[in-house]
Design a protein around this motif. Sequence first.
Motif: not given
Ligand code: 0WD
Length: 381
Positions: A250-253, A51-53, A230-232, A129-131
Amino acid sequence: QSHPPHHGGSPPVSSSASPCRALSTRRQLYEKDFPVYKQPVEVGSFSLDGERRFFNDARQMRYFVKPHPRPNFDLRDGYKDRFVKRDDGVKEKLDHILRWILANRSKLQSSVSAASSSQALGVDIVTWRGHLTKLLTTPYETREGWLLAATLFRGTLYISEVETEASRRDRDNRTERHEEMMYWGYKFEQYLCADDIKGSPNPVGVVNTNEAFCTVVQTKLADHKLLFSGEVDCRDGEPEAPAAPACYIELKTSAEICTPKQRSNFHRFKLLKWWAQSFLPGVPRIVAGFRDPDGLVVGTETIQISKISHLIKNEYNCWKPTVCMNFCCEFLSFVRTVVREDNPRVVHLFSWDPHQDVTYSVHRDTTYCFLPPWYVEGMAS
Ligand code: 0WD
Ligand code: CA
């Protein structure tokens, strides 16, 4: 070796009195020595449940289970009837990281030296990390721009993404095919991950994309002390596996590669994103599943992050890790030069579109503010 970046075709407008108004993303400017990037250290982790808690623990950690060399995973299975999709219209900004910081402040502060006591946390930058991945790939990105909001608070810069109008439009106009294909990556994870160290994957279970396990790492890029999360996907559960983050996988398709053209595109575009994402937190390997157009995984391959730069060396006009890292480093320097006012109510919005420079605008007391009151107040007490 430190040529300051130029500014597109227009003359540079830099002086110590008034900082640059723009930052170029031209690749050639960043072809310098690889900057110092310290081995990332895991300082903690957290979990988000179905539930995203938020939980300040590793309850959502999963364990990698080696697949059959010729698996027959059906990635479409369960899309209609066993899928709980996260609401991606809900913008969480940095909230989960901020909750982690408040809960673990003492751990971070214990390492703050007297010299840097003007900083409450002892780090220069806090972000996802994603940023940072987006920053690393910017010099090679030709399709999607970005918006990054930055706020200086108690000596630390917080950087949080803002959805662009184009990205919002794309999100609203996804085809049913695209929606389903977004599920495939999560389904692949389910085929390869067990909840317990001695357990087995459960492919008949529900895929819930609210669930996440996130690592929090600290590292240094040149003179920028970074703290990011970062999500692992999973970890190696073998007793001889190294400590985190080196045990993470890290898993990818990706689409099955059948032609030399497809292989070249995979190297030039997909491996760039894969490399940037895993290199940042020090995740050493990717397990990739190659699928046919019907979502059947026909093979898997392990890719060592440290070998990616060799894999791409024979590609013509290919991306370079040093350009990615130098651009990210210069961008962070740019932000730190521009953002001087230490105030949680002020946001500098950095904006970039392909083939343009990075520019910014300043916003005071607007909806761009992203540090929540509970964090600002929590840091004050
Ligand atoms: O609100 C936003 N703009 C974002 C929120 C953008 C990026 C991330 N997030 C949040 C979410 O809470 C997520 O749980 O960050 C978490 C992941 O952070 P990250 O590791 O910095 O993000 P990234 O490296 O872009 O993605 C890692 C994984 C992705 O795996 P793949 O294999 O597709 O790269 O996190 C998942 C996805 O599985 N993921 C998200 N999950 C939920 N909400 C999201 C998201 N917005 N973005 C990526
Ligand atoms: Ca993944």
